[in-house]
Design a protein around this motif. Structure first.
Motif, PDB file in Angstrom:
ATOM      1  N   ASN A 111     -75.093  55.741  85.072  1.00 45.70           N
ATOM      2  CA  ASN A 111     -76.465  55.976  84.609  1.00 45.70           C
ATOM      3  C   ASN A 111     -76.990  54.865  83.705  1.00 45.70           C
ATOM      4  N   LEU A 112     -76.586  53.635  83.986  1.00 48.92           N
ATOM      5  CA  LEU A 112     -77.049  52.503  83.188  1.00 48.92           C
ATOM      6  C   LEU A 112     -77.495  51.372  84.099  1.00 48.92           C
ATOM      7  N   GLU A 113     -78.741  50.957  83.928  1.00 46.84           N
ATOM      8  CA  GLU A 113     -79.268  49.815  84.678  1.00 46.84           C
ATOM      9  C   GLU A 113     -79.290  48.587  83.777  1.00 46.84           C
ATOM     10  N   ILE A 114     -79.088  47.432  84.384  1.00 44.70           N
ATOM     11  CA  ILE A 114     -78.997  46.191  83.629  1.00 44.70           C
ATOM     12  C   ILE A 114     -80.049  45.206  84.120  1.00 44.70           C
ATOM     13  N   GLU A 115     -80.821  44.696  83.189  1.00 47.59           N
ATOM     14  CA  GLU A 115     -81.726  43.575  83.450  1.00 47.59           C
ATOM     15  C   GLU A 115     -81.149  42.352  82.754  1.00 47.59           C
ATOM     16  N   VAL A 116     -81.190  41.189  83.399  1.00 45.50           N
ATOM     17  CA  VAL A 116     -80.556  39.997  82.849  1.00 45.50           C
ATOM     18  C   VAL A 116     -81.561  38.862  82.722  1.00 45.50           C
ATOM     19  N   ILE A 117     -81.510  38.177  81.588  1.00 49.54           N
ATOM     20  CA  ILE A 117     -82.267  36.945  81.378  1.00 49.54           C
ATOM     21  C   ILE A 117     -81.264  35.833  81.123  1.00 49.54           C
ATOM     22  N   ASP A 118     -81.301  34.818  81.958  1.00 49.83           N
ATOM     23  CA  ASP A 118     -80.364  33.701  81.841  1.00 49.83           C
ATOM     24  C   ASP A 118     -80.837  32.754  80.738  1.00 49.83           C
TER      25      ASP A 118
ATOM     26  N   HIS B   8     -81.035  15.826  68.873  1.00 47.21           N
ATOM     27  CA  HIS B   8     -81.889  16.288  67.780  1.00 47.21           C
ATOM     28  C   HIS B   8     -81.975  17.811  67.862  1.00 47.21           C
ATOM     29  N   LEU B   9     -82.213  18.442  66.723  1.00 45.20           N
ATOM     30  CA  LEU B   9     -82.293  19.897  66.699  1.00 45.20           C
ATOM     31  C   LEU B   9     -83.436  20.412  67.554  1.00 45.20           C
ATOM     32  N   VAL B  10     -84.591  19.738  67.505  1.00 42.19           N
ATOM     33  CA  VAL B  10     -85.752  20.147  68.288  1.00 42.19           C
ATOM     34  C   VAL B  10     -86.116  19.015  69.254  1.00 42.19           C
ATOM     35  N   ASN B  11     -86.192  19.332  70.528  1.00 42.91           N
ATOM     36  CA  ASN B  11     -86.577  18.356  71.539  1.00 42.91           C
ATOM     37  C   ASN B  11     -87.272  19.099  72.677  1.00 42.91           C
ATOM     38  N   ASN B  12     -87.731  18.363  73.666  1.00 45.87           N
ATOM     39  CA  ASN B  12     -88.495  18.975  74.750  1.00 45.87           C
ATOM     40  C   ASN B  12     -87.674  20.007  75.515  1.00 45.87           C
ATOM     41  N   GLU B  13     -86.392  19.723  75.740  1.00 40.50           N
ATOM     42  CA  GLU B  13     -85.547  20.657  76.485  1.00 40.50           C
ATOM     43  C   GLU B  13     -85.409  21.968  75.733  1.00 40.50           C
ATOM     44  N   THR B  14     -85.172  21.871  74.425  1.00 39.22           N
ATOM     45  CA  THR B  14     -85.033  23.074  73.609  1.00 39.22           C
ATOM     46  C   THR B  14     -86.314  23.896  73.620  1.00 39.22           C
ATOM     47  N   LEU B  15     -87.452  23.235  73.473  1.00 36.23           N
ATOM     48  CA  LEU B  15     -88.732  23.949  73.463  1.00 36.23           C
ATOM     49  C   LEU B  15     -89.020  24.589  74.813  1.00 36.23           C
ATOM     50  N   ASN B  16     -88.737  23.880  75.908  1.00 36.16           N
ATOM     51  CA  ASN B  16     -88.974  24.432  77.240  1.00 36.16           C
ATOM     52  C   ASN B  16     -88.097  25.648  77.503  1.00 36.16           C
ATOM     53  N   ARG B  17     -86.837  25.572  77.096  1.00 45.15           N
ATOM     54  CA  ARG B  17     -85.920  26.699  77.304  1.00 45.15           C
ATOM     55  C   ARG B  17     -86.344  27.890  76.456  1.00 45.15           C
ATOM     56  N   ALA B  18     -86.743  27.636  75.213  1.00 46.49           N
ATOM     57  CA  ALA B  18     -87.193  28.716  74.346  1.00 46.49           C
ATOM     58  C   ALA B  18     -88.421  29.407  74.932  1.00 46.49           C
TER      59      ALA B  18
ATOM     60  N   ARG C 207     -89.310  29.574  78.085  1.00 38.97           N
ATOM     61  CA  ARG C 207     -88.918  30.331  79.277  1.00 38.97           C
ATOM     62  C   ARG C 207     -88.258  31.648  78.885  1.00 38.97           C
ATOM     63  N   ILE C 208     -87.355  31.615  77.906  1.00 41.16           N
ATOM     64  CA  ILE C 208     -86.654  32.825  77.477  1.00 41.16           C
ATOM     65  C   ILE C 208     -87.642  33.843  76.908  1.00 41.16           C
ATOM     66  N   ILE C 209     -88.539  33.374  76.042  1.00 40.14           N
ATOM     67  CA  ILE C 209     -89.486  34.277  75.393  1.00 40.14           C
ATOM     68  C   ILE C 209     -90.454  34.881  76.407  1.00 40.14           C
ATOM     69  N   ALA C 210     -90.934  34.066  77.338  1.00 40.76           N
ATOM     70  CA  ALA C 210     -91.870  34.566  78.351  1.00 40.76           C
ATOM     71  C   ALA C 210     -91.214  35.628  79.225  1.00 40.76           C
ATOM     72  N   GLU C 211     -89.991  35.394  79.657  1.00 44.69           N
ATOM     73  CA  GLU C 211     -89.296  36.368  80.500  1.00 44.69           C
ATOM     74  C   GLU C 211     -88.954  37.627  79.697  1.00 44.69           C
ATOM     75  N   PHE C 212     -88.598  37.434  78.445  1.00 42.21           N
ATOM     76  CA  PHE C 212     -88.292  38.570  77.569  1.00 42.21           C
ATOM     77  C   PHE C 212     -89.526  39.459  77.393  1.00 42.21           C
ATOM     78  N   ARG C 213     -90.658  38.830  77.182  1.00 40.29           N
ATOM     79  CA  ARG C 213     -91.911  39.568  77.006  1.00 40.29           C
ATOM     80  C   ARG C 213     -92.257  40.379  78.249  1.00 40.29           C
ATOM     81  N   SER C 214     -91.927  39.868  79.430  1.00 42.74           N
ATOM     82  CA  SER C 214     -92.283  40.558  80.672  1.00 42.74           C
ATOM     83  C   SER C 214     -91.325  41.694  81.019  1.00 42.74           C
ATOM     84  N   LYS C 215     -90.114  41.682  80.444  1.00 39.07           N
ATOM     85  CA  LYS C 215     -89.105  42.659  80.843  1.00 39.07           C
ATOM     86  C   LYS C 215     -88.802  43.718  79.786  1.00 39.07           C
ATOM     87  N   ILE C 216     -89.118  43.472  78.539  1.00 39.73           N
ATOM     88  CA  ILE C 216     -88.672  44.383  77.489  1.00 39.73           C
ATOM     89  C   ILE C 216     -89.319  45.762  77.586  1.00 39.73           C
TER      90      ILE C 216
END
Length: 202
Positions: A32-39, A52-62, A64-73
């Motif tokens: 009785n448990l469903e799983i949604e996954v965000i990579d 560097h701590l902040v760069n384009n790759e880090t910002l792009n990944r962040a 993507r994660i936040i946008a997908e999180f917002r759509s699934k939560i």
């Protein structure tokens, strides 16, 4: 019930990916448990960008994660976020804010035991920021008792010791027959003192 799990699915196979995969397998076996996954895995050339701590790759990944999180939560009953210190401190504030907007509990499961490393000696603004991020989570699952103790010493109380291992009952029986000759041990990890390999040898 639905649990939204954020963690590294793709990318280079290592401890973090293996740990998250084992967790997903364990959750999938529960009724009785469903799983949604965000990579949340970085790209294969992540360490090229990690100068560097902040760069384009880090910002792009962040983003993507936040946008997908917002759509699934909205469809989830709870959130489990697998992250190292850098990702937790970078994305955690936004994820916990969204989770609170939707009134969903969100738990942080640490990858590596360095979440609290250096915070006691850090400057006051950085220490306050890190503690505010940690306090924004419903709870933190620490993979070592040392990390649990360090977080408690820093004033964080909602921390629970959850080691990175499978229950012994879920493993195939081990062949404990006496071995002839010298015993051998295969250690698969980074070879440094913090990983415990030298303690095992001693």
């Amino acid at each position: 019930r639905t649990i939204l799990c954020l963690g590294p699915v793709g990318g280079t196979l290592g401890g973090a990916v293996s740990l998250f995969q084992v967790t997903l397998e364990g959750l999938a076996a529960l009724p009785n448990l469903e799983i949604e996954v965000i990579d949340t895995a970085p790209p294969p050339n992540y360490y090229v960008y990690k100068t560097h701590l902040v760069n384009n790759e880090t910002l792009n990944r962040a983003y993507r994660i936040i946008a997908e999180f917002r759509s699934k939560i909205g469809r989830a009953d709870a959130v489990l976020f697998y992250a190292n210190r850098e990702l937790a401190l970078a994305v955690g504030p936004v994820l916990t804010l969204i989770a609170k907007m939707y009134k969903k509990p969100i738990y942080l499961k640490t990858i590596a035991g360095n979440l609290a490393m250096g915070l006691a000696e850090a400057n006051a603004p950085l220490r306050r920021y890190a503690l505010s991020v940690m306090n924004s989570f419903t709870g933190i699952f620490a993979e070592t008792q040392l990390l649990q103790h360090e977080l408690q010493e820093l004033g964080y109380r909602k921390v629970y010791y959850v080691p990175n291992c499978r229950p012994e009952a879920s493993l195939p029986p081990a062949d404990l027959a006496p071995q002839m000759g010298q015993a051998r041990l295969v250690f698969i990890s980074q070879i440094n003192r913090l990983k415990g390999v030298f303690l095992i040898f001693e």
